[in-house]
Design an enzyme around this catalytic site. Structure first.
Site, PDB file in Angstrom:
ATOM      1  N   ASP A 104     103.813   4.307  17.245  1.00  0.00           N
ATOM      2  CA  ASP A 104     103.263   5.069  18.370  1.00  0.00           C
ATOM      3  C   ASP A 104     103.154   6.542  18.005  1.00  0.00           C
ATOM      4  O   ASP A 104     104.105   7.298  18.160  1.00  0.00           O
ATOM      5  CB  ASP A 104     104.131   4.877  19.626  1.00  0.00           C
ATOM      6  CG  ASP A 104     103.518   5.591  20.831  1.00  0.00           C
ATOM      7  OD1 ASP A 104     102.334   5.973  20.768  1.00  0.00           O
ATOM      8  OD2 ASP A 104     104.225   5.773  21.853  1.00  0.00           O
ATOM      9  N   ASP A 125     104.484  13.208  18.825  1.00  0.00           N
ATOM     10  CA  ASP A 125     103.770  12.043  18.283  1.00  0.00           C
ATOM     11  C   ASP A 125     103.132  12.321  16.921  1.00  0.00           C
ATOM     12  O   ASP A 125     101.986  11.942  16.678  1.00  0.00           O
ATOM     13  CB  ASP A 125     102.719  11.533  19.284  1.00  0.00           C
ATOM     14  CG  ASP A 125     103.363  10.937  20.521  1.00  0.00           C
ATOM     15  OD1 ASP A 125     103.971   9.868  20.389  1.00  0.00           O
ATOM     16  OD2 ASP A 125     103.283  11.543  21.607  1.00  0.00           O
ATOM     17  N   LYS A 166     111.231   8.084  29.278  1.00  0.00           N
ATOM     18  CA  LYS A 166     110.874   9.297  28.545  1.00  0.00           C
ATOM     19  C   LYS A 166     111.716  10.440  29.077  1.00  0.00           C
ATOM     20  O   LYS A 166     112.170  10.403  30.214  1.00  0.00           O
ATOM     21  CB  LYS A 166     109.376   9.513  28.753  1.00  0.00           C
ATOM     22  CG  LYS A 166     108.785  10.745  28.163  1.00  0.00           C
ATOM     23  CD  LYS A 166     107.276  10.552  28.063  1.00  0.00           C
ATOM     24  CE  LYS A 166     106.634  11.809  27.503  1.00  0.00           C
ATOM     25  NZ  LYS A 166     105.310  11.574  26.973  1.00  0.00           N
ATOM     26  N   ASP A 219     111.286   4.938  22.396  1.00  0.00           N
ATOM     27  CA  ASP A 219     110.312   5.707  21.619  1.00  0.00           C
ATOM     28  C   ASP A 219     111.089   6.833  20.943  1.00  0.00           C
ATOM     29  O   ASP A 219     111.827   7.575  21.596  1.00  0.00           O
ATOM     30  CB  ASP A 219     109.234   6.252  22.567  1.00  0.00           C
ATOM     31  CG  ASP A 219     108.133   7.000  21.834  1.00  0.00           C
ATOM     32  OD1 ASP A 219     108.448   7.911  21.048  1.00  0.00           O
ATOM     33  OD2 ASP A 219     106.945   6.694  22.062  1.00  0.00           O
ATOM     34  N   TRP A 251     104.387   1.970  30.167  1.00  0.00           N
ATOM     35  CA  TRP A 251     104.792   3.371  30.252  1.00  0.00           C
ATOM     36  C   TRP A 251     103.915   4.040  31.292  1.00  0.00           C
ATOM     37  O   TRP A 251     102.703   3.816  31.326  1.00  0.00           O
ATOM     38  CB  TRP A 251     104.631   4.098  28.906  1.00  0.00           C
ATOM     39  CG  TRP A 251     104.876   5.564  29.079  1.00  0.00           C
ATOM     40  CD1 TRP A 251     106.084   6.173  29.216  1.00  0.00           C
ATOM     41  CD2 TRP A 251     103.879   6.594  29.214  1.00  0.00           C
ATOM     42  NE1 TRP A 251     105.899   7.529  29.424  1.00  0.00           N
ATOM     43  CE2 TRP A 251     104.559   7.807  29.432  1.00  0.00           C
ATOM     44  CE3 TRP A 251     102.475   6.604  29.191  1.00  0.00           C
ATOM     45  CZ2 TRP A 251     103.901   9.022  29.615  1.00  0.00           C
ATOM     46  CZ3 TRP A 251     101.806   7.813  29.370  1.00  0.00           C
ATOM     47  CH2 TRP A 251     102.524   9.006  29.573  1.00  0.00           C
ATOM     48  N   HIS A 286     111.184  10.250  22.516  1.00  0.00           N
ATOM     49  CA  HIS A 286     111.454  10.380  23.945  1.00  0.00           C
ATOM     50  C   HIS A 286     112.878  10.750  24.302  1.00  0.00           C
ATOM     51  O   HIS A 286     113.337  10.488  25.409  1.00  0.00           O
ATOM     52  CB  HIS A 286     111.064   9.084  24.666  1.00  0.00           C
ATOM     53  CG  HIS A 286     109.587   8.905  24.778  1.00  0.00           C
ATOM     54  ND1 HIS A 286     109.000   7.993  25.602  1.00  0.00           N
ATOM     55  CD2 HIS A 286     108.563   9.557  24.166  1.00  0.00           C
ATOM     56  CE1 HIS A 286     107.687   8.057  25.499  1.00  0.00           C
ATOM     57  NE2 HIS A 286     107.403   8.999  24.614  1.00  0.00           N
ATOM     58  N   ASP A 331     108.261  15.725  21.957  1.00  0.00           N
ATOM     59  CA  ASP A 331     107.567  14.433  21.857  1.00  0.00           C
ATOM     60  C   ASP A 331     106.140  14.651  21.358  1.00  0.00           C
ATOM     61  O   ASP A 331     105.177  14.441  22.066  1.00  0.00           O
ATOM     62  CB  ASP A 331     107.562  13.783  23.251  1.00  0.00           C
ATOM     63  CG  ASP A 331     106.810  12.462  23.261  1.00  0.00           C
ATOM     64  OD1 ASP A 331     106.859  11.754  22.244  1.00  0.00           O
ATOM     65  OD2 ASP A 331     106.187  12.153  24.284  1.00  0.00           O
ATOM     66  N   HIS A 378     109.318   2.120  19.577  1.00  0.00           N
ATOM     67  CA  HIS A 378     108.090   2.865  19.327  1.00  0.00           C
ATOM     68  C   HIS A 378     108.403   3.829  18.204  1.00  0.00           C
ATOM     69  O   HIS A 378     109.067   4.846  18.406  1.00  0.00           O
ATOM     70  CB  HIS A 378     107.634   3.604  20.582  1.00  0.00           C
ATOM     71  CG  HIS A 378     106.655   2.817  21.396  1.00  0.00           C
ATOM     72  ND1 HIS A 378     105.986   3.322  22.469  1.00  0.00           N
ATOM     73  CD2 HIS A 378     106.220   1.536  21.239  1.00  0.00           C
ATOM     74  CE1 HIS A 378     105.169   2.392  22.960  1.00  0.00           C
ATOM     75  NE2 HIS A 378     105.313   1.304  22.240  1.00  0.00           N
ATOM     76  N   GLU A 392     109.228   1.474  29.249  1.00  0.00           N
ATOM     77  CA  GLU A 392     109.469   2.644  28.396  1.00  0.00           C
ATOM     78  C   GLU A 392     109.734   3.905  29.207  1.00  0.00           C
ATOM     79  O   GLU A 392     108.884   4.354  29.968  1.00  0.00           O
ATOM     80  CB  GLU A 392     108.247   2.861  27.490  1.00  0.00           C
ATOM     81  CG  GLU A 392     108.364   4.073  26.584  1.00  0.00           C
ATOM     82  CD  GLU A 392     107.136   4.254  25.681  1.00  0.00           C
ATOM     83  OE1 GLU A 392     106.097   3.608  25.928  1.00  0.00           O
ATOM     84  OE2 GLU A 392     107.232   5.053  24.730  1.00  0.00           O
TER      85      GLU A 392
END
Ligand code: RNT
Ligand code: ZN
Length: 422
Positions: free
Chosen positions: A329, A299, A231, A262, A188, A265, A297, A289, A229
């Protein structure tokens, strides 16, 4: 909850599932065949150990919170990972980033990365029967400060990062060789811009060229699995992300790489679950992810929400599950970090178990008969089905505390170990 009560509740649940044509034992076996790769970076807020005390978070990665007890070096991080792993049932791998190497006292820049910097991790992992996964780190570095790495206008900057990514793949292959299980290397990059560029195509052409240079070096697929990856946007890359999902989908399909999805994302109304069956026919595999975005995003620590439930259902239903890899992640520095690992991991594992317990034969029958009402009713009923009793039994068999004992387990480690770090 006593062991006898867990066993009794499980027996009742097993019978109830059997009445619906669902084999609870088979569901436990199915989830037990799926490793979840634990991300090392939850332990120290994506800091890494390139230089002692370095606070390098940046370049599109944002961690908030300063809960005490953060791991300050590799031994502390390993101890914390072990503590979290004791609370996580099922097969686990460990996902490392390049900034977590053991570099000694010398300053080792990213274009000097060597497998030797990870031999300590490889030995540690082997002793614990853990396999490793790996990531090049193309953020939190002066040469990433302008927001571009592999797509940078300057050929010298691109060359630096190409060299880093090549070396990271060699480290990953060395891990795969040592553990006799392919190491998943994920790439990424933060490349993108706050405002609209005038030459999107130029950045993308440079990224393709750099990636081709990185992946030109061939490795044994039994040692290394490459994934890329994309995004939607990041902090500082709101208007343009060079490696968008469309970009990497095309790249992965034409270069025969895995694609990383992800969960944070994509646009919040987009379903990552839906992508599994749409992409697997065209790609060698997918790396998931597992994350939780809150409005963006962000996380957040994984929780058993609808996005995760839907994703796990699609995995349980898939006939190509052997081509799917799963890694966590997220990073939250505002709560107990070991607890964050355990809660998120357990949510993912629990959602998988619930998914394998869905009344699949009845659902398929209703759908084949065109009975939409029955299909909806079955899915609704499944929400209150006794999968929690199966989860307790699964934890018991895995010698891991049941949900009720999780908080006490996390607090004991915080008192005994984390509180002594100042
Ligand atoms: C960033 C990506 C990437 C990172 C890790 C640390 O938006 O999700 O996967 O979170 O590599
Ligand atoms: Zn990710």
């Amino acid at each position: 909850m006593s062991e006898t009560r867990i066993r009794r509740a499980y027996e009742l649940a097993r019978e109830r599932y059997a009445e619906q044509g669902v084999d609870a034992e088979a569901a436990m076996r199915a989830v037990d065949a799926l490793p979840i790769s634990i991300h090392c970076w939850q332990g120290d807020d994506v800091g890494g150990f390139e230089r002692a005390g370095a606070e390098l978070s940046g370049g599109g990665i944002q961690v908030t919170g300063n809960h005490p007890g953060k791991a300050r070096d590799v031994p502390e991080l390993r101890a914390d990972i072990e503590a979290a792993a004791r609370l996580c049932p099922g097969p686990k791998r460990l996902n490392l980033h390049a900034i977590y190497g053991e570099f000694g006292s010398a300053a080792v820049d990213r274009d000097r990365l060597e497998p030797a910097h990870f031999s300590g991790w490889i030995d540690w992992a082997r002793e614990r029967g853990l396999a490793l996964d790996f990531n090049a780190t193309l953020f939190s570095h002066p040469l990433a400060a302008e927001g571009f790495t592999l797509s940078h206008r300057d050929a010298g900057v691109r060359e630096f990062w190409i060299e880093h990514a090549r070396r990271a793949r060699r480290v990953a292959a060395a891990m795969g060789r040592a553990q006799r299980s392919p190491c998943v290397h994920n790439l990424w990059i933060p490349d993108g811009s706050k405002d609209h560029p005038a030459d999107r195509a130029g950045f993308r052409a440079r990224l393709i060229e750099s990636l081709d240079a990185v992946y030109a070096e061939r490795h044994d697929p039994g040692e290394l699995e490459d994934s890329v990856e994309g995004k939607l946007f990041g902090i500082g890359s709101e208007a343009f992300v060079v490696g968008s999902n469309d970009f990497y989908l095309g790249y992965a399909a034409t270069r025969r790489l895995f694609l990383t999805l992800d969960m944070g994302h994509f646009h919040p109304t987009e379903s990552v679950a839906d992508k599994v069956s749409a992409l697997l026919p065209f790609l060698p595999g997918l790396l998931l992810h597992v994350s939780r975005g809150v409005r963006w995003d962000s996380d957040h620590v994984v929780a058993q929400d609808e996005a995760l439930t839907d994703l796990c259902r699609e995995l349980a239903r898939s006939s190509a599950l052997s081509r799917v890899r799963m890694g966590l992640d997220y990073f939250d520095g505002s709560i107990d970090r070991v607890g964050a690992w355990a809660v998120g991991y357990r949510a993912a594992r629990k959602a998988l178990l619930a998914a394998f317990l869905e009344p699949r034969p009845a659902l398929l029958e209703a759908e084949a008969a065109g009975d939409g009402f029955q299909r909806l009713a079955l899915l609704e009923n499944a929400k209150a089905a006794p999968w929690g009793a199966v989860w307790d039994e699964y934890c018991l068999r895995s010698s891991v505390p049941p949900d009720e004992a999780l908080v006490a387990g996390v607090e004991a480690y915080a008192r005994g170990v984390l509180a002594k770090r100042s």
